[in-house]
Design an enzyme around this catalytic site. Structure first.
Site, PDB file in Angstrom:
ATOM      1  N   PHE A 185      17.202  10.939  14.460  1.00  0.00           N
ATOM      2  CA  PHE A 185      17.678  12.144  13.801  1.00  0.00           C
ATOM      3  C   PHE A 185      18.792  11.764  12.841  1.00  0.00           C
ATOM      4  O   PHE A 185      19.791  11.170  13.222  1.00  0.00           O
ATOM      5  CB  PHE A 185      18.159  13.188  14.813  1.00  0.00           C
ATOM      6  N   ASP A 242       8.928  15.446   8.362  1.00  0.00           N
ATOM      7  CA  ASP A 242       8.970  14.935   9.736  1.00  0.00           C
ATOM      8  C   ASP A 242       7.598  15.160  10.370  1.00  0.00           C
ATOM      9  O   ASP A 242       6.690  14.358  10.186  1.00  0.00           O
ATOM     10  CB  ASP A 242      10.110  15.686  10.448  1.00  0.00           C
ATOM     11  N   GLU A 272      11.882  18.184  -1.325  1.00  0.00           N
ATOM     12  CA  GLU A 272      12.252  18.328   0.084  1.00  0.00           C
ATOM     13  C   GLU A 272      13.157  17.178   0.507  1.00  0.00           C
ATOM     14  O   GLU A 272      13.117  16.100  -0.090  1.00  0.00           O
ATOM     15  CB  GLU A 272      10.942  18.374   0.906  1.00  0.00           C
ATOM     16  N   LYS A 285       9.187  10.550   7.609  1.00  0.00           N
ATOM     17  CA  LYS A 285       9.076   9.961   8.960  1.00  0.00           C
ATOM     18  C   LYS A 285       7.612   9.999   9.356  1.00  0.00           C
ATOM     19  O   LYS A 285       7.204  10.838  10.161  1.00  0.00           O
ATOM     20  CB  LYS A 285       9.852  10.823   9.969  1.00  0.00           C
ATOM     21  N   LYS A 331      18.314  24.465   2.831  1.00  0.00           N
ATOM     22  CA  LYS A 331      19.474  23.954   2.116  1.00  0.00           C
ATOM     23  C   LYS A 331      19.437  22.434   2.034  1.00  0.00           C
ATOM     24  O   LYS A 331      20.128  21.845   1.229  1.00  0.00           O
ATOM     25  CB  LYS A 331      20.755  24.373   2.893  1.00  0.00           C
ATOM     26  N   GLY A 332      18.633  21.835   2.918  1.00  0.00           N
ATOM     27  CA  GLY A 332      18.684  20.379   3.077  1.00  0.00           C
ATOM     28  C   GLY A 332      18.471  19.572   1.812  1.00  0.00           C
ATOM     29  O   GLY A 332      19.084  18.524   1.613  1.00  0.00           O
ATOM     30  N   ARG A 353      26.363  18.064   6.227  1.00  0.00           N
ATOM     31  CA  ARG A 353      25.614  18.061   4.961  1.00  0.00           C
ATOM     32  C   ARG A 353      26.380  17.366   3.839  1.00  0.00           C
ATOM     33  O   ARG A 353      25.803  16.877   2.884  1.00  0.00           O
ATOM     34  CB  ARG A 353      25.309  19.498   4.515  1.00  0.00           C
TER      35      ARG A 353
HETATM   36  P1  IMP Z   1       8.836  19.250   9.788  1.00  0.00           P
HETATM   37  O1  IMP Z   1       8.228  20.609   9.656  1.00  0.00           O
HETATM   38  O2  IMP Z   1       8.813  18.755  11.212  1.00  0.00           O
HETATM   39  O3  IMP Z   1       8.245  18.232   8.821  1.00  0.00           O
HETATM   40  O4  IMP Z   1      10.374  19.408   9.513  1.00  0.00           O
HETATM   41  C1  IMP Z   1      10.914  19.412   8.281  1.00  0.00           C
HETATM   42  C2  IMP Z   1      12.343  19.949   8.302  1.00  0.00           C
HETATM   43  O5  IMP Z   1      13.037  19.628   9.514  1.00  0.00           O
HETATM   44  C3  IMP Z   1      13.104  19.261   7.195  1.00  0.00           C
HETATM   45  O6  IMP Z   1      13.030  20.027   6.022  1.00  0.00           O
HETATM   46  C4  IMP Z   1      14.496  19.190   7.743  1.00  0.00           C
HETATM   47  O7  IMP Z   1      15.192  20.354   7.390  1.00  0.00           O
HETATM   48  C5  IMP Z   1      14.332  19.155   9.227  1.00  0.00           C
HETATM   49  N1  IMP Z   1      14.465  17.765   9.732  1.00  0.00           N
HETATM   50  C6  IMP Z   1      13.491  16.937  10.142  1.00  0.00           C
HETATM   51  N2  IMP Z   1      13.974  15.759  10.528  1.00  0.00           N
HETATM   52  C7  IMP Z   1      15.318  15.834  10.343  1.00  0.00           C
HETATM   53  C8  IMP Z   1      16.388  14.895  10.548  1.00  0.00           C
HETATM   54  O8  IMP Z   1      16.229  13.746  10.983  1.00  0.00           O
HETATM   55  N3  IMP Z   1      17.618  15.354  10.219  1.00  0.00           N
HETATM   56  C9  IMP Z   1      17.873  16.602   9.737  1.00  0.00           C
HETATM   57  N4  IMP Z   1      16.892  17.488   9.516  1.00  0.00           N
HETATM   58  C10 IMP Z   1      15.630  17.109   9.817  1.00  0.00           C
HETATM   59 MG    MG Z   2      14.694  21.132   5.153  1.00  0.00          MG
END
Ligand code: IMP
Ligand code: MG
Length: 180
Positions: A153, A104, A100, A132, A44-45, A166
């Site tokens: 975060f 992260d 997206e 990030k 949903k982000g 959100r």
């Molecule tokens: P990754 O697989 O570690 O790259 O994570 C990606 C997902 O983690 C993103 O689509 C977000 O939904 C969530 N995420 C990563 N960092 C944050 C943050 O700082 N705030 C909120 N959601 C995050």
């Molecule tokens: Mg996400």
């Protein structure tokens, strides 16, 4: 707008976000001029970013939605990804842009891009509002990136912590005591 009590500081105001979305749309409009492109929203982000972005695109845009969840603890993903809602259509021979909210560790996107590539699209690129890079664990090519964020975060403008925040119009750093 008052800062939410659970947040430490605003990282990006709604004006700064709007300028970033505009700049990303300009790049996409240049690169995809004259093409038909499937814009895939990662629920949903990315939903808030997606709705703002697609209204600034002037090529032939098609919409679809995916929901993925990565297993892990509340603020870090483990790398195991599950597709909860898949695309409605085949992407064979299509130009695809995955939209997206934030990359992260890169684990979610690297899994998803491999999964989508196996379906035979003409191209697949990532467009993320935030990146990030300091937290990367999996290599993933992020072609369109709006802004680099520090290792904190963040919530707001679609991003949540435990499904809250959100709806905030800005992006803010969440107070550590909220998740530690
Ligand atoms: P990754 O697989 O570690 O790259 O994570 C990606 C997902 O983690 C993103 O689509 C977000 O939904 C969530 N995420 C990563 N960092 C944050 C943050 O700082 N705030 C909120 N959601 C995050
Ligand atoms: Mg996400």
């Amino acid at each position: 707008m008052q800062l939410h009590k659970d947040c430490k500081r605003i990282l990006y105001t709604k004006e700064q976000i709007a300028a970033t979305v505009e700049a990303l749309a300009e790049r996409l409009n240049k690169d995809y001029a004259g093409k038909t492109v499937l814009m895939v929203c990662i629920l949903k982000g990315a939903s808030v970013f997606y709705c703002d972005l697609i209204r600034k695109l002037d090529f032939d845009v098609r919409l679809d939605f995916m929901s993925v969840s990565s297993y892990g603890n509340a603020t870090a993903s483990s790398g195991a990804v599950c597709i909860r809602k898949d695309l409605d259509i085949s992407i064979k021979d299509m130009e695809v842009v995955v939209v997206e909210d934030i990359v992260d560790s890169g684990l979610t996107m690297s899994y998803l891009i491999d999964n989508l590539r196996a379906r035979g699209p003409k191209s697949v690129n990532i467009c993320t509002l935030m990146d990030k890079p300091s937290r990367r664990k999996a290599e993933v090519e992020v072609k369109y990136s709006g802004m680099e964020v520090p290792d904190a975060f963040v919530v707001g403008y679609g991003l949540d912590y435990a499904e809250s925040y959100r709806n905030l119009p800005y992006i803010a750093e969440l107070k550590e005591e909220m998740y530690k």
